[in-house]
Design an enzyme around this catalytic site. Structure first.
Site, PDB file in Angstrom:
ATOM      1  N   ARG A  37      26.545  53.556  38.743  1.00 51.35           N
ATOM      2  CA  ARG A  37      26.465  54.954  39.502  1.00 51.35           C
ATOM      3  C   ARG A  37      25.330  54.753  40.281  1.00 51.35           C
ATOM      4  O   ARG A  37      25.123  55.617  41.218  1.00 51.35           O
ATOM      5  CB  ARG A  37      26.344  56.269  38.531  1.00 51.35           C
ATOM      6  CG  ARG A  37      27.211  56.463  37.438  1.00 51.35           C
ATOM      7  CD  ARG A  37      27.636  57.691  37.030  1.00 51.35           C
ATOM      8  NE  ARG A  37      28.588  57.736  36.351  1.00 51.35           N
ATOM      9  CZ  ARG A  37      30.133  57.657  36.838  1.00 51.35           C
ATOM     10  NH1 ARG A  37      30.249  58.006  38.224  1.00 51.35           N
ATOM     11  NH2 ARG A  37      31.074  57.735  36.067  1.00 51.35           N
ATOM     12  N   HIS A  67      29.239  42.559  40.460  1.00 51.00           N
ATOM     13  CA  HIS A  67      30.101  43.605  40.961  1.00 51.00           C
ATOM     14  C   HIS A  67      29.134  44.674  41.336  1.00 51.00           C
ATOM     15  O   HIS A  67      28.192  45.317  40.564  1.00 51.00           O
ATOM     16  CB  HIS A  67      31.002  44.308  39.768  1.00 51.00           C
ATOM     17  CG  HIS A  67      32.151  45.102  40.314  1.00 51.00           C
ATOM     18  ND1 HIS A  67      31.813  46.425  41.157  1.00 51.00           N
ATOM     19  CD2 HIS A  67      33.541  45.107  40.407  1.00 51.00           C
ATOM     20  CE1 HIS A  67      32.942  46.744  41.453  1.00 51.00           C
ATOM     21  NE2 HIS A  67      33.829  46.010  40.830  1.00 51.00           N
ATOM     22  N   TYR A  70      30.313  51.037  41.710  1.00 52.21           N
ATOM     23  CA  TYR A  70      31.683  51.354  42.453  1.00 52.21           C
ATOM     24  C   TYR A  70      31.605  52.698  43.146  1.00 52.21           C
ATOM     25  O   TYR A  70      32.250  53.083  43.699  1.00 52.21           O
ATOM     26  CB  TYR A  70      32.626  51.442  41.669  1.00 52.21           C
ATOM     27  CG  TYR A  70      32.483  51.863  40.130  1.00 52.21           C
ATOM     28  CD1 TYR A  70      32.381  53.358  40.105  1.00 52.21           C
ATOM     29  CD2 TYR A  70      32.317  51.317  39.177  1.00 52.21           C
ATOM     30  CE1 TYR A  70      32.016  54.188  39.218  1.00 52.21           C
ATOM     31  CE2 TYR A  70      31.739  51.929  37.803  1.00 52.21           C
ATOM     32  CZ  TYR A  70      31.825  53.182  37.999  1.00 52.21           C
ATOM     33  OH  TYR A  70      31.742  54.050  36.726  1.00 52.21           O
ATOM     34  N   HIS A 107      33.752  47.189  46.299  1.00 50.79           N
ATOM     35  CA  HIS A 107      34.865  48.315  46.843  1.00 50.79           C
ATOM     36  C   HIS A 107      34.750  48.472  48.410  1.00 50.79           C
ATOM     37  O   HIS A 107      33.361  48.962  48.689  1.00 50.79           O
ATOM     38  CB  HIS A 107      35.304  49.509  46.109  1.00 50.79           C
ATOM     39  CG  HIS A 107      35.329  49.018  44.518  1.00 50.79           C
ATOM     40  ND1 HIS A 107      35.474  50.017  43.762  1.00 50.79           N
ATOM     41  CD2 HIS A 107      35.540  47.919  43.929  1.00 50.79           C
ATOM     42  CE1 HIS A 107      35.885  49.525  42.476  1.00 50.79           C
ATOM     43  NE2 HIS A 107      35.796  48.153  42.532  1.00 50.79           N
ATOM     44  N   GLU A 142      37.379  43.813  47.315  1.00 51.54           N
ATOM     45  CA  GLU A 142      38.367  43.969  46.409  1.00 51.54           C
ATOM     46  C   GLU A 142      39.463  44.653  46.800  1.00 51.54           C
ATOM     47  O   GLU A 142      39.301  45.416  47.699  1.00 51.54           O
ATOM     48  CB  GLU A 142      37.686  44.633  45.258  1.00 51.54           C
ATOM     49  CG  GLU A 142      38.847  44.829  43.867  1.00 51.54           C
ATOM     50  CD  GLU A 142      38.005  45.464  42.597  1.00 51.54           C
ATOM     51  OE1 GLU A 142      36.949  45.254  42.460  1.00 51.54           O
ATOM     52  OE2 GLU A 142      38.615  45.596  41.703  1.00 51.54           O
ATOM     53  N   ASP A 176      42.651  42.242  42.383  1.00 45.84           N
ATOM     54  CA  ASP A 176      42.742  42.942  41.219  1.00 45.84           C
ATOM     55  C   ASP A 176      44.071  43.406  40.898  1.00 45.84           C
ATOM     56  O   ASP A 176      44.886  43.984  41.649  1.00 45.84           O
ATOM     57  CB  ASP A 176      42.068  44.458  41.317  1.00 45.84           C
ATOM     58  CG  ASP A 176      41.941  45.136  40.156  1.00 45.84           C
ATOM     59  OD1 ASP A 176      42.912  45.337  39.298  1.00 45.84           O
ATOM     60  OD2 ASP A 176      40.861  45.332  39.633  1.00 45.84           O
ATOM     61  N   HIS A 179      45.340  47.045  40.776  1.00 41.73           N
ATOM     62  CA  HIS A 179      45.218  47.728  42.172  1.00 41.73           C
ATOM     63  C   HIS A 179      46.350  47.346  43.084  1.00 41.73           C
ATOM     64  O   HIS A 179      46.928  48.129  43.704  1.00 41.73           O
ATOM     65  CB  HIS A 179      43.897  47.491  42.799  1.00 41.73           C
ATOM     66  CG  HIS A 179      42.649  47.811  42.094  1.00 41.73           C
ATOM     67  ND1 HIS A 179      41.563  47.499  42.559  1.00 41.73           N
ATOM     68  CD2 HIS A 179      42.595  48.718  40.930  1.00 41.73           C
ATOM     69  CE1 HIS A 179      40.561  48.129  41.401  1.00 41.73           C
ATOM     70  NE2 HIS A 179      41.259  48.693  40.510  1.00 41.73           N
ATOM     71  N   HIS A 211      40.794  39.631  39.275  1.00 45.84           N
ATOM     72  CA  HIS A 211      40.493  40.817  38.062  1.00 45.84           C
ATOM     73  C   HIS A 211      41.883  41.043  37.297  1.00 45.84           C
ATOM     74  O   HIS A 211      42.758  41.368  37.901  1.00 45.84           O
ATOM     75  CB  HIS A 211      40.024  42.273  38.414  1.00 45.84           C
ATOM     76  CG  HIS A 211      38.609  42.233  39.177  1.00 45.84           C
ATOM     77  ND1 HIS A 211      38.259  43.172  39.904  1.00 45.84           N
ATOM     78  CD2 HIS A 211      37.776  41.508  38.921  1.00 45.84           C
ATOM     79  CE1 HIS A 211      36.888  43.057  40.236  1.00 45.84           C
ATOM     80  NE2 HIS A 211      36.541  42.119  39.680  1.00 45.84           N
ATOM     81  N   ASP A 224      44.460  54.218  40.032  1.00 43.13           N
ATOM     82  CA  ASP A 224      43.631  53.153  39.535  1.00 43.13           C
ATOM     83  C   ASP A 224      43.305  53.249  38.109  1.00 43.13           C
ATOM     84  O   ASP A 224      42.141  53.985  37.844  1.00 43.13           O
ATOM     85  CB  ASP A 224      42.449  53.183  40.518  1.00 43.13           C
ATOM     86  CG  ASP A 224      41.404  51.925  39.956  1.00 43.13           C
ATOM     87  OD1 ASP A 224      41.748  51.284  39.186  1.00 43.13           O
ATOM     88  OD2 ASP A 224      40.386  51.642  40.789  1.00 43.13           O
ATOM     89  N   HIS A 226      43.429  51.271  34.689  1.00 42.38           N
ATOM     90  CA  HIS A 226      43.620  50.038  34.004  1.00 42.38           C
ATOM     91  C   HIS A 226      44.117  50.206  32.383  1.00 42.38           C
ATOM     92  O   HIS A 226      43.637  51.062  31.864  1.00 42.38           O
ATOM     93  CB  HIS A 226      42.162  49.437  33.704  1.00 42.38           C
ATOM     94  CG  HIS A 226      41.385  48.980  35.376  1.00 42.38           C
ATOM     95  ND1 HIS A 226      40.618  48.075  35.332  1.00 42.38           N
ATOM     96  CD2 HIS A 226      41.960  49.357  36.463  1.00 42.38           C
ATOM     97  CE1 HIS A 226      40.348  48.038  36.623  1.00 42.38           C
ATOM     98  NE2 HIS A 226      41.063  48.928  37.207  1.00 42.38           N
ATOM     99  N   GLU A 256      39.071  43.435  32.829  1.00 42.48           N
ATOM    100  CA  GLU A 256      38.352  44.790  33.008  1.00 42.48           C
ATOM    101  C   GLU A 256      39.217  45.816  32.428  1.00 42.48           C
ATOM    102  O   GLU A 256      39.202  47.057  32.803  1.00 42.48           O
ATOM    103  CB  GLU A 256      38.278  45.110  34.682  1.00 42.48           C
ATOM    104  CG  GLU A 256      37.213  44.268  35.488  1.00 42.48           C
ATOM    105  CD  GLU A 256      37.492  44.641  37.094  1.00 42.48           C
ATOM    106  OE1 GLU A 256      38.421  45.143  37.446  1.00 42.48           O
ATOM    107  OE2 GLU A 256      36.080  44.627  37.625  1.00 42.48           O
TER     108      GLU A 256
HETATM  109 ZN    ZN Z   1      40.301  49.521  39.112  1.00 48.43          ZN
HETATM  110 FE    FE Z   2      38.750  45.335  39.765  1.00 46.56          FE
HETATM  111 FE    FE Z   3      36.096  46.605  41.045  1.00 48.69          FE
END
Ligand code: ZN
Ligand code: FE
Ligand code: FE
Length: 277
Positions: A37, A67, A70, A107, A142, A176, A179, A211, A224, A226, A256
């Site tokens: 965050r 990473h 996000y 991202h 990404e 990804d 995605h 990913h 999105d 997963h 992920e």
């Molecule tokens: Zn995702």
């Molecule tokens: Fe990802």
């Molecule tokens: Fe990501």
């Protein structure tokens, strides 16, 4: 070499993540550079980083992947949000100098109604201010699902960002699987065609990491969500093709999926079983 690992928590330190990767029978891992965050970052202890480096050498790790949080939005319509993102990102890049990690994925962001063109301009100008010649890290864009006003769900958008960056040798892409499938690239039924399209539009030399995520939602849903490998709309067969594809098999793969350590170990075992050397 088959390089595979999962996303791990940095809470216990860097060496601890290397140990966790081994527990999962993997040889790489991904981690957030700080609280996802965007909160404060623990300083990287030299000793911890050295121990990780040694462990990675001893166990023949592939490249590990950092990473960025996000929640950062580099192409927000609000200046203070952009400035915050830039500050955190620059700080993370600087901190990575102390780790055996040369890849940072982020991202591209959401344009929040300003339009894709403005988004692309904000992202590329940010990269031109931030990427330093002497810095050892390659920054990966990404591929996004296209939910809301996300930039980067079309390969052409990523190409356009890279085109405008001066230090192209510092740029790469992380694909990804969840995605791209949600964004309308049919890697389930037309993997070769999608790889070909990636090569035509961006160039496969820019592809640095994958990913591996199944998707809870159907093809082209622009969601999105997963799913564990084999439990979503992509299915296990798709992943067997991806990890064995001659143009992809040497890339590092990162799970992920919604699992803890045990579940990731099972997934890694499953994929290793289906990997043809
Ligand atoms: Zn995702
Ligand atoms: Fe990802
Ligand atoms: Fe990501």
């Amino acid at each position: 070499m088959f390089t595979i690992g999962s996303h791990l928590s940095v809470a216990k330190g860097y060496y601890a993540m290397g140990k966790d990767a081994l527990k999962m029978e993997g040889n790489t891992f991904q981690f957030f550079t700080r609280n996802p965050r965007g909160g404060s970052a623990k300083p990287i202890e030299e000793e911890d980083a050295l121990k990780l480096k040694k462990l990675m050498e001893e166990h023949h790790f592939g490249p590990i992947l950092a990473h960025a949080p996000y929640t950062l939005n580099i192409c927000s319509q609000k200046e203070e949000v952009r400035e915050f993102a830039e500050m955190i990102f620059s700080d993370d890049l600087e901190r990575l100098k102390n780790l055996p990690c040369h890849l940072l994925v982020f991202h591209p962001g959401s344009h929040m109604g300003q339009g894709v063109e403005t988004g692309i301009e904000l992202i590329s100008s940010f990269l031109n201010r931030t990427l330093k010649e002497d810095h050892p890290v390659t920054v990966l864009l990404e591929t996004m699902s296209g939910k809301g006003s996300e930039v980067g769900s079309r390969l052409e958008e990523l190409r356009e960002i890279i085109d405008r960056v001066e230090q192209k040798e510092k740029m790469g892409v992380c694909l990804d699987t969840c995605h791209v499938y949600s964004a309308g690239y049919d890697i389930k039924n037309h993997l070769d065609e999608v790889i070909h399209e990636f090569d035509e539009v961006i160039g496969l030399s820019y592809l640095k990491a994958i990913h591996l995520n199944d998707s809870l939602t159907p093809f082209s849903s622009r969601k999105d969500r997963h799913a564990p490998i084999g439990e979503g709309s992509l299915g296990l067969k798709t992943f067997i093709k991806i990890i064995n594809h001659p143009l992809l098999k040497e890339l590092p793969f990162f799970l992920e999926t919604p699992h803890e350590l045990e579940g990731h170990r099972e997934e890694i075992r499953l994929l290793q079983k289906h990997r043809k050397e």
